[in-house]
Motif scaffolding. Sequence first.
Motif, short mmCIF file in Angstrom:
data_model
loop_
_atom_site.label_atom_id
_atom_site.label_comp_id
_atom_site.label_asym_id
_atom_site.label_seq_id
_atom_site.Cartn_x
_atom_site.Cartn_y
_atom_site.Cartn_z
N ARG A 15 41.60 45.81 34.25
CA ARG A 15 40.94 47.07 34.63
C ARG A 15 40.38 47.76 33.38
O ARG A 15 39.23 48.22 33.37
N TYR A 54 39.68 46.45 30.45
CA TYR A 54 38.64 45.61 29.84
C TYR A 54 37.32 45.75 30.59
O TYR A 54 36.24 45.82 29.99
N ASN A 55 37.40 45.84 31.90
CA ASN A 55 36.22 45.93 32.73
C ASN A 55 35.55 47.30 32.62
O ASN A 55 34.33 47.43 32.77
N ASP A 56 36.35 48.34 32.35
CA ASP A 56 35.83 49.71 32.34
C ASP A 56 35.17 50.10 31.03
O ASP A 56 34.52 51.13 30.94
N ARG A 107 27.96 45.40 28.39
CA ARG A 107 28.36 44.86 29.69
C ARG A 107 27.21 44.12 30.36
O ARG A 107 27.39 43.07 30.97
N THR A 109 27.30 40.22 31.29
CA THR A 109 27.14 39.85 32.69
C THR A 109 25.99 38.85 32.86
O THR A 109 26.11 37.85 33.58
N ILE A 149 37.57 36.20 33.55
CA ILE A 149 37.88 37.33 34.44
C ILE A 149 38.31 36.82 35.81
O ILE A 149 39.27 37.32 36.40
N THR A 191 42.09 37.37 37.19
CA THR A 191 42.23 38.14 38.44
C THR A 191 43.12 37.41 39.43
O THR A 191 43.93 38.02 40.13
#
Length: 326
Positions: free
Chosen positions: A275, A277-279, A287, A291, A300, A304
Motif C-alpha cells: 500500500r 509503495y503504491n501510494d 509512477r 506503469t 506487485i 499481492t
Amino acid sequence: MPEDYKITMLGPSGVGKTSLLTVMWDRLADTIGEASLQLTPEPESLFKLQKCLKDLKSLANRGNFQAKGGIEGTSAPSIYSFDVGNMGARNPSWRLHFHDYPGEWIESNAQNMNKVRNIIQESSAVLIAIDAPALMEREQRGKWKGEWHEEFNTPTTITTLFQQAYKGVNLPKPKIVILAPVKCEKYIRGQHSEALLERVKSGYSNLLKTLQADALAGKIAVVVAPVQTVGNVSFNAVQDQDGTPRFSFSQVGSGGYSPKNSEQPLRYLLRFLLREYNDRSRFPGDRLIRTMFDVDAPFIKAATVVAQGCKHDNGFAVLHGHNLLN
C-alpha cells in the motif's frame, strides 16, 4: 535500486524475538514460492538464521523443559537483511532490514534504550514479540493480576518507548505495529484464541491508546498475529524456583518442530508495504513511467497474492488502521 525498509524486533530479554524472526523466515519460503516471489537473506544473515533454526528444532525434540523465551537471546545488536523480488529477477524490488537487539537494552540501560527508541522512530514496521504464557496464566491463587506479564513482557517500558519515539513527531510515512504472541500453542485452539486476543488488547491497552492518539490518526496500522513458534510444544505449568516463576513446556504429539502461522506477520508486513509503495512516487512522473514499462507489475502481482493470505479470525485481528492495509 531496491526500496529499503527498516523493521524493529521489539521485546525484552528472553521473550522470543529471534525465535520469531527465525520461524518467519523458515516457513515463508513455502508460501511465497507459490506466487513466484523469493525472500533471500544476505549471507551473514543466512548463517545466523540457520544456527537459530537448528537450536529451535533441538528445543522441539527435547520433550519436557523449562524456558524463558526459546533459543538463546541476542548478545549483541544484529541486522538481518533480506532481498524481496520475483524469482529469477536480476535485481530485488525491496530490501528488508530487521533490527534485532539484546533485550537488556530496554531493561536497564538508558543510553541503549535511546538507541532502540531511535530505531523505532526510523522503522516502517515494529514487531512486538509477546510471551503468551506470561500474558495468559493466572497467579497460583487464581486471580490474574498481570504481574508475570509486566515482568516478562514489560508492556510499560514498550509503551514508553513508543511515546518517546513518536512524541512531537510528524510522521512522514505511515507505520505498522504487529503484536505477535509467541509460544501460544495452548491458547490458539478453538474459543481460546478469542481470549488470547482480548488479553493482548487489555495487556497492551496503554500502548494501543498511544498508537491511536489524535496526533497519529490514520498513520499507524496495528495488527495482532499469534505465531506458534514450535508448534508441537505446549505450555504445561508454572513452577516457583526461589521466588521466580519458571514456565514449563511439554511435547504434544510426535511431530517435533512444526511452527504454525509463522508467515502471517510477514504477510501483513507485505500488505502494508504494498500500500505504501503504491501510494508514493519517488519523483514527478515516476509512477507513470513505471506503469508504462511494467517495471514493477510482476513483483506487485506476486506480492499481492502473498498479502491476500492474511488471517482475520482465531486470534488474528486488525485493531487499527484498516485504511493502511487496503
